[in-house]
Design an enzyme around this catalytic site. Structure first.
Site, short mmCIF file in Angstrom:
data_model
loop_
_atom_site.label_atom_id
_atom_site.label_comp_id
_atom_site.label_asym_id
_atom_site.label_seq_id
_atom_site.Cartn_x
_atom_site.Cartn_y
_atom_site.Cartn_z
CB CYS A 1 -0.97 -0.02 1.19
SG CYS A 1 -0.17 0.01 2.81
CG ASN B 1 4.39 -1.68 5.28
OD1 ASN B 1 5.50 -2.00 5.68
ND2 ASN B 1 3.41 -2.56 5.20
CB CYS C 1 -3.62 1.67 7.10
SG CYS C 1 -3.37 3.14 8.11
NE ARG C 2 -4.46 1.53 1.76
CZ ARG C 2 -4.27 2.26 0.68
NH1 ARG C 2 -5.14 2.16 -0.33
NH2 ARG C 2 -3.24 3.08 0.58
CB SER C 3 0.29 -3.53 2.84
OG SER C 3 1.13 -2.58 3.45
CG ASP D 1 -5.15 5.86 2.39
OD1 ASP D 1 -5.18 5.48 3.57
OD2 ASP D 1 -4.27 6.59 1.92
P1 4NP Z 1 -1.78 2.83 4.08
O1 4NP Z 1 -2.37 4.21 4.65
O2 4NP Z 1 -1.24 3.14 2.69
O3 4NP Z 1 -2.95 1.93 4.04
O4 4NP Z 1 -0.70 2.41 5.05
C1 4NP Z 1 -1.64 5.40 4.67
C2 4NP Z 1 -0.80 5.64 5.73
C3 4NP Z 1 -0.09 6.84 5.77
C4 4NP Z 1 -0.23 7.78 4.76
C5 4NP Z 1 -1.09 7.52 3.70
C6 4NP Z 1 -1.78 6.32 3.65
N1 4NP Z 1 0.47 9.00 4.83
O5 4NP Z 1 0.22 9.87 3.98
O6 4NP Z 1 1.29 9.18 5.74
#
Ligand code: 4NP
Length: 166
Positions: free
Chosen positions: A10, A13, A15-17, A127
């Protein structure tokens, strides 16, 4: 038999992955098939390297019996495209970015994770970072469906059953 190496990807790294890594591991364990896999996750960005998953992701996963607290964020590396057999993107933007970064011969390994859950009606795991707790639950629903579909697809099983009561 050599394990099938799967990398969930994702943006951050956190939240989703990490949830996908934890849920797929759990589903494969439940089916007694964990030995067939090597599973990891990574992010396209470098903002959260070394951090544990977002506390909302940890809590949502824990509520389904999946502990992701010991994971640590890392960034996708060029070598990942060689090492892993499948690189699964959480959304279309992740998919495009992975394909742009990958060597030409590895592009076929890169696929949308939700290809393995055609019945959910979307190609993107949204997201949840800037939203509320309910976003994480929805993400987990999508991830569970795709994890069962992925395991069924890789093991030739027609269907990987949902956990009793789930
Ligand atoms: P992820 O979510 O891609 O599912 O881990 C996010 C976590 C952090 C950010 C964006 C998406 N960020 O912009 O810091």
């Amino acid at each position: 038999m050599a394990p099938t190496r799967i990398l969930f990807v994702c943006l951050g790294n956190i939240c989703r992955s990490p949830m996908a890594e934890g849920v797929f591991r759990r589903v494969a364990e439940e089916e007694g098939l964990i030995d067939r896999f090597e599973i990891d996750s990574a992010g396209l960005g470098d903002w959260h390297i070394g951090q544990a998953p977002d506390h909302r992701a940890q809590k949502a996963a824990r509520s389904r019996g999946v502990d992701i607290s010991s994971q640590s964020a890392r960034q996708v590396m060029y070598e990942d495209f060689d090492r892993f057999d499948l690189v699964l993107a959480m959304d279309g933007s992740n998919l495009a970015e992975l394909k742009a970064r990958a060597p030409h011969e590895a592009r076929g390994k890169i696929r949308p994770f939700l290809d393995f859950a055609p019945h959910v009606g979307t190609k993107d795991v949204p997201d949840p970072f800037f939203g509320g707790a309910e976003g994480f639950d929805h993400v987990l629903d999508l991830i569970e469906a795709a994890s069962r579909g992925l395991l069924a697809s890789l093991t030739g099983k027609e269907k990987v059953r949902a956990k009793r009561g789930a």
